[in-house]
Design a protein around this motif. Structure first.
Motif, short mmCIF file in Angstrom:
data_model
loop_
_atom_site.label_atom_id
_atom_site.label_comp_id
_atom_site.label_asym_id
_atom_site.label_seq_id
_atom_site.Cartn_x
_atom_site.Cartn_y
_atom_site.Cartn_z
N MET A 1 0.88 -1.13 -0.08
CA MET A 1 0.20 -0.09 -0.06
C MET A 1 0.80 1.24 0.03
SD MET A 1 -3.01 0.82 2.66
CE MET A 1 -1.98 1.25 3.97
N GLN A 2 0.52 2.27 -0.81
CA GLN A 2 1.54 3.47 -0.85
C GLN A 2 1.20 4.14 0.56
OE1 GLN A 2 0.09 7.19 -2.90
NE2 GLN A 2 1.49 6.89 -4.30
N LYS A 3 2.39 4.70 0.85
CA LYS A 3 2.61 5.42 2.03
C LYS A 3 3.15 6.80 1.78
CE LYS A 3 2.67 1.76 5.54
NZ LYS A 3 3.26 1.06 6.72
N ASN A 4 2.68 7.73 2.56
CA ASN A 4 3.25 9.38 2.67
C ASN A 4 4.48 9.18 3.40
OD1 ASN A 4 1.10 10.14 0.71
ND2 ASN A 4 -0.18 10.48 2.32
N ILE A 5 5.57 9.43 2.60
CA ILE A 5 6.91 9.61 3.59
C ILE A 5 7.40 11.03 3.40
CG2 ILE A 5 9.17 8.54 3.48
CD1 ILE A 5 6.82 6.45 4.08
N LEU A 6 8.05 11.29 4.58
CA LEU A 6 8.66 12.74 4.79
C LEU A 6 9.99 12.62 4.73
CD1 LEU A 6 8.48 15.86 5.01
CD2 LEU A 6 8.35 15.64 7.37
N MET A 7 10.79 13.32 4.00
CA MET A 7 12.33 13.44 3.96
C MET A 7 12.63 14.79 4.61
SD MET A 7 13.50 10.55 2.87
CE MET A 7 12.67 9.16 2.33
N MET A 8 13.12 14.90 5.77
CA MET A 8 13.70 16.07 6.21
C MET A 8 15.16 16.40 6.00
SD MET A 8 11.78 16.88 10.13
CE MET A 8 10.05 16.83 10.24
N GLY A 9 15.34 16.94 4.68
CA GLY A 9 16.68 17.28 4.33
C GLY A 9 16.58 16.86 2.81
N ALA A 10 17.50 17.71 2.15
CA ALA A 10 17.46 17.37 0.70
C ALA A 10 19.16 17.14 0.41
CB ALA A 10 17.01 18.47 0.11
N GLY A 11 19.82 16.51 1.25
CA GLY A 11 21.26 16.06 0.95
C GLY A 11 21.26 14.62 0.38
N GLY A 18 14.65 8.52 -0.50
CA GLY A 18 13.59 8.97 -1.19
C GLY A 18 13.33 8.45 -2.47
N ARG A 19 14.39 8.44 -3.36
CA ARG A 19 14.27 7.80 -4.48
C ARG A 19 14.27 6.18 -4.50
NH1 ARG A 19 15.16 9.45 -10.39
NH2 ARG A 19 14.85 7.41 -11.20
N THR A 20 14.63 5.54 -3.75
CA THR A 20 14.58 4.30 -3.70
C THR A 20 13.03 3.77 -3.12
OG1 THR A 20 16.85 3.68 -2.94
CG2 THR A 20 15.22 2.14 -2.58
N LEU A 21 12.62 4.64 -2.22
CA LEU A 21 11.01 4.23 -1.95
C LEU A 21 10.00 5.07 -2.85
CD1 LEU A 21 12.48 3.86 1.02
CD2 LEU A 21 10.77 5.19 2.12
N ALA A 22 10.47 5.99 -3.63
CA ALA A 22 9.48 6.32 -4.71
C ALA A 22 9.54 5.33 -5.86
CB ALA A 22 10.31 7.95 -5.29
N GLU A 23 10.47 4.75 -6.02
CA GLU A 23 10.45 3.62 -7.16
C GLU A 23 9.78 2.53 -6.93
OE1 GLU A 23 14.57 3.03 -7.58
OE2 GLU A 23 14.97 4.44 -9.07
N SER A 24 9.60 2.44 -5.46
CA SER A 24 8.59 1.15 -4.98
C SER A 24 7.28 1.60 -5.01
CB SER A 24 9.22 0.76 -3.76
OG SER A 24 10.49 0.08 -4.00
N GLY A 25 6.85 2.86 -5.24
CA GLY A 25 5.56 3.26 -5.37
C GLY A 25 4.98 4.16 -4.14
N HIS A 26 5.98 4.71 -3.04
CA HIS A 26 5.47 5.40 -2.12
C HIS A 26 5.50 6.94 -2.78
CE1 HIS A 26 5.26 2.25 0.70
NE2 HIS A 26 6.33 1.55 -0.12
N SER A 27 4.60 7.59 -2.06
CA SER A 27 4.92 9.30 -2.02
C SER A 27 5.55 9.78 -1.26
CB SER A 27 3.15 9.77 -2.04
OG SER A 27 3.25 10.98 -2.13
N VAL A 28 6.77 10.66 -1.86
CA VAL A 28 7.83 11.21 -0.96
C VAL A 28 7.73 12.55 -1.03
CG1 VAL A 28 10.34 11.15 -0.79
CG2 VAL A 28 9.19 8.88 -1.52
N THR A 29 7.77 13.23 0.06
CA THR A 29 7.90 14.75 0.16
C THR A 29 9.34 14.97 0.89
OG1 THR A 29 5.49 15.13 0.49
CG2 THR A 29 6.99 16.89 1.18
N VAL A 30 10.15 15.92 0.03
CA VAL A 30 11.56 16.26 0.41
C VAL A 30 11.42 17.82 0.85
CG1 VAL A 30 14.04 16.30 -0.09
CG2 VAL A 30 12.51 14.53 -0.71
N ILE A 31 11.83 18.05 2.04
CA ILE A 31 11.87 19.55 2.50
C ILE A 31 13.39 19.59 3.16
CG2 ILE A 31 9.42 19.53 3.32
CD1 ILE A 31 10.55 19.55 6.05
#
Length: 383
Positions: A1-11, A18-31
């Motif tokens: 099931m797709q989950k909403n994931i928060l990445m605190m940091g864009a390093g 984030g890329r790995t989780l996005a490729e597996s279908g999850h929704s990723v927000t990077v701040i």
């Protein structure tokens, strides 16, 4: 099931996870609180000269990890680059790391490798059986002359502490070579992205399941809006420094221009304790495939990190380790968050290790999510 994931940091850490989780279908927000991606790896063109700048200090990519090397090459064109550092000590310029040329120049000799091995062995302090401090390790390893010329003054400036009070482990990663190899690193894969690290990290983050919000500072309230948070900021910062601040060294940079070639190399260290800078970096030499008449340079100084400074190097002496233990204990009571990267685990990390740990962390999280398990608060033990 797709989950909403928060990445605190864009390093690097959050970009790779984030890329790995996005490729597996999850929704990723990077701040990120900064107005750019890339963290301290951020690079940009100098408007005046066109030189590619390593804005937060030099970053040279080196690794023996083929998977990591193949990973970064998917997102950027890497060109061969050999890190050949020089140092000024006592009014003379030497080659680093300490090698046969350095030894012969300092001692005004022409020793062959085996002769130099025996010579340095006789210089070393064999009465120090179990070195505990940086100074003891140096004296046991290379003897007083090499220590005084190349290690003592630089270390005093870099760490702001007497080498007698620093752990021996700091010196263990400094090589000494009994040949004329002046490549600072010994890894199989070494290079630079031809168009800088920012382009590479933007490539990693370029995925339809990833959204990026810059100039945004994350907090606990924001994290509660997501199924899981990966936090790459300072570990103590997540807890509002409630039991104290973990100590770091920060860096000050003095930028200046020169018409031509200022120092003939990318990095010049300064080994004398009374010289104000630790090193000067001339950034056009980080891209030898480019041609620039004018030059951009940064004089670099190290000092204690204050609350509004960028934390660079974790100090990790006994007092800091004790405070770290307390924060780790508190962190293990959290839920829905994973502390990652250099700041999140209060460790010095090279770029390749950062990427390796990020890949492993993302895969561990995906496996735990699939099996209904829970990812540890720290995928790598910070202690």
């Amino acid at each position: 099931m797709q989950k909403n994931i928060l990445m605190m940091g864009a390093g690097l850490s959050c970009a790779v996870i984030g890329r790995t989780l996005a490729e597996s279908g999850h929704s990723v927000t990077v701040i990120d609180s900064r107005e750019h991606v890339g963290g301290n790896c951020f690079t940009e063109r100098d408007e005046r000269t066109g030189v590619m700048l390593h804005v937060y200090g030099p970053h040279i990519f080196h690794t023996d990890d083929k998977e990591v090397w193949d990973y970064v090459n998917k997102f950027a064109e890497f060109r061969p680059y050999k890190n050949q550092v020089k140092t000024t000590s006592g009014g003379e310029v030497y080659s680093l790391p300490i090698n046969l040329h350095t030894i012969n120049q300092l001692f005004k000799s022409s020793m062959r490798p085996q002769e130099a091995i025996e010579f340095i062995s006789n210089k070393s302090d064999k009465s120090i059986v179990d070195p505990q401090s940086f100074e003891e390790q140096a004296l046991r390893f290379v003897g007083p002359e090499l220590y005084e010329a190349f290690l003592k003054g630089y270390t005093l400036k870099q760490w702001g502490r007497d080498p007698k009070d620093l752990p021996a482990s700091i010196l263990k990663r400094l090589p000494v070579r009994f040949n004329y190899d002046d490549n600072y690193f010994f890894h199989k894969f070494q290079g630079m992205p031809s168009n800088g690290y920012t382009e590479m990290i933007e490539g990693i983050l370029n995925h339809p399941n990833i959204s990026i919000k810059l100039g945004v500072r994350g907090d606990r309230a924001l994290a509660t809006q997501f199924d899981h948070t990966f936090y790459s900021g300072p570990l103590d910062g997540w807890f509002d420094y409630s039991i104290g601040r973990l100590a770091y060294r920060t860096l000050d940079f003095e930028k200046f221009y020169f018409d031509g070639d200022y120092q003939g190399c990318a990095v010049m260290n300064y080994g004398d304790a009374d010289y104000p800078y630790t090193r000067t970096s001339e950034h056009k030499h980080f891209a030898p495939w480019e041609e620039h008449e004018a030059s951009v340079l940064y004089n670099e100084k190290s000092r204690e990190c204050q609350p509004d400074d960028i934390p660079y190097y974790p100090i990790r002496q006994q007092a800091e380790r004790e405070l770290l233990l307390q924060y780790v204990k508190i962190a293990k009571g959290e839920r829905g968050i994973t502390f990652v990267g250099r700041l999140g685990t209060y460790r010095y990390l090279d770029m390749d290790v950062t990427i390796r740990e990020a890949l492993d962390c993302a895969r561990e999280w995906l496996l735990a999510d699939e099996c209904g398990g829970e990812l540890p608060i720290f995928s790598v033990n910070p202690i």
